[in-house]
Design an enzyme around this catalytic site. Structure first.
Site, mmCIF file in Angstrom:
data_model
loop_
_atom_site.group_PDB
_atom_site.id
_atom_site.type_symbol
_atom_site.label_atom_id
_atom_site.label_comp_id
_atom_site.label_asym_id
_atom_site.label_seq_id
_atom_site.Cartn_x
_atom_site.Cartn_y
_atom_site.Cartn_z
ATOM 1 N N HIS A 31 0.732 -1.164 -0.225
ATOM 2 C CA HIS A 31 0.033 -0.083 0.019
ATOM 3 C C HIS A 31 0.875 1.187 -0.014
ATOM 4 C CE1 HIS A 31 -3.970 -1.839 0.756
ATOM 5 N NE2 HIS A 31 -3.133 -2.877 1.314
ATOM 6 N N GLU A 63 -8.770 -12.192 5.300
ATOM 7 C CA GLU A 63 -7.523 -11.490 6.078
ATOM 8 C C GLU A 63 -8.646 -11.348 7.597
ATOM 9 O OE1 GLU A 63 -4.668 -7.610 6.533
ATOM 10 O OE2 GLU A 63 -6.412 -7.617 5.450
ATOM 11 N N ASP A 114 2.615 -5.728 2.557
ATOM 12 C CA ASP A 114 1.513 -4.829 2.604
ATOM 13 C C ASP A 114 1.811 -3.489 3.081
ATOM 14 O OD1 ASP A 114 -1.326 -4.653 3.182
ATOM 15 O OD2 ASP A 114 -1.203 -5.668 5.391
#
Length: 378
Positions: free
Chosen positions: A33, A222, A319
């Site tokens: 991200h 998740e 991530d």
């Protein structure tokens, strides 16, 4: 299959595998991200310049604050740290800078292809339009690519535009992604709080993308379980699963003796494995958000190796590098230390990622060749 003997050690500063520095190996990053990959020093500088209140006296302490707050064992708590990073990404100038540094940091870590995901709808408070925001990020990406090329490291990065699943702008973001499909945007994503916000609530956007044959990856498996994965695949026609770690809930252990364990795959897990739907696993983040809580609280409890041994298309990702204080090199080193992986394993993981990239076939083949050549050189 045999259960590996887990090591309990942290990767060294210059992590290596079979004598080869992991940082020097060619790598592919699929799930990273933008608003989670800022440098702590950049957040501190930009926030200070804008008069934004900071929870730390310097950038080093700020980096520690992000790591501490993110290690909450809950995705909802983990996401709260993004309020600060997003707050300094509200102008074209800042977006371009953050994107440029993002690419530079990936290049320094040996990444040769990356996909950066972010939610344009969260970056409009300074008066930018959605189109302006996407163009600002693309400008930064291209500046970072040029800088890396000048330093002898070839890297290419594509944008994945995320729509916030708790919001209502997904049709608009889907059209935005289609408008920029030839100008840097390679995919679409649903992000944000997963539990309680299934992909099915964004059917208009997902149907449009399917009609236009545009690649989709959706955060699923998740913070929520098999129903979320099912919705991502059926409602979203997702080609990859953002994390997807909880697909392991669809495995049934049928026999165990000593270091040997036999499992049976139920229908959903069989579909994901046999169709080679990529799992965008992020080991450190999965620990921080509690995604693997039902299996344990340590890296050796992560079902990564089980999924890998069973033949799932597993990939390794960061991530959010700031929140997890990590890099792709560090994530791979954790797996090497925990599951005793060798060069061949790391190459397989990178080939999985290259084959799952949102690129045309010819470019994926070129990427695969670069990875194979890089691992042969060691």
């Amino acid at each position: 299959m045999s259960r590996p003997q887990h090591k309990r050690q942290s990767p060294r500063r210059e992590a290596s595998v079979e004598g080869v520095p992991i940082r020097s190996l060619p790598k592919v990053s699929l799930h990273d991200h933008l608003d989670g990959g800022l440098r702590a020093s950049t957040v501190f500088e930009l926030a200070s310049a804008q008069g934004i209140s900071l929870p730390a006296a310097n950038s080093r302490e700020l980096g520690e604050w992000f790591a501490e707050r993110s290690n909450a064992g809950s995705l909802v708590e983990y996401l709260k740290t993004f309020d600060l990073t997003v707050s300094v990404m509200q102008s074209a100038e800042n977006l371009t800078r953050v994107a440029r540094e993002y690419v530079e940091d990936l290049a320094n870590d040996g990444v040769i292809y990356g996909e950066v995901r972010w939610a344009p709808e969260q970056h409009l408070e300074g008066g930018l339009s959605l189109e302006d925001a996407v163009q600002a990020v693309q400008d930064g990406i291209e500046e970072g690519e040029d800088a890396a090329d000048a330093n002898g490291h070839s890297i290419r990065v594509g944008q994945i535009l995320s729509a916030m699943r708790q919001g209502s702008r997904s049709p608009e973001i889907a059209r935005l992604a289609l408008d920029f499909r030839d100008d840097g945007v390679v995919g679409f994503d649903l992000a944000g709080p997963e539990d309680g916000f299934p992909a099915s609530e964004h059917q208009e956007a997902l149907d449009l993308l399917a009609q236009e044959f545009f690649p989709v990856t959706i955060h699923a498996g998740e913070a929520a379980g098999l129903d979320s994965i099912n919705s991502a695949l059926l409602d979203g026609r997702a080609l990859r699963l953002g994390h997807g770690v909880r697909i392991a809930e669809d495995l049934e252990e049928i026999a165990a003796e000593g270091d040997e364990v036999r499992v049976r795959l139920r229908d959903l897990a069989t579909w994901v494995r046999d169709r080679e739907i990529a799992l965008e696993l992020s080991p450190s983040s999965n620990l921080q958000t509690g995604a693997i809580a039902q299996w344990g609280t340590k890296i050796e409890d992560h079902p990564f190796d089980l999924l890998y041994q069973l033949g799932f298309c597993v990939t390794v990702n960061t991530d959010n590098r700031l929140m997890s204080r990590t890099t792709l090199t560090r994530e791979l080193a954790l797996l090497v230390d925990t599951f005793e992986y060798g060069l061949e394993d790391l190459e397989t993981l990178q080939l999985n990622a290259a084959g799952s990239a949102f690129l045309p076939l010819e470019q994926r083949e070129e990427l695969i060749e670069l990875i194979q050549e890089g691992f042969e050189r060691g």
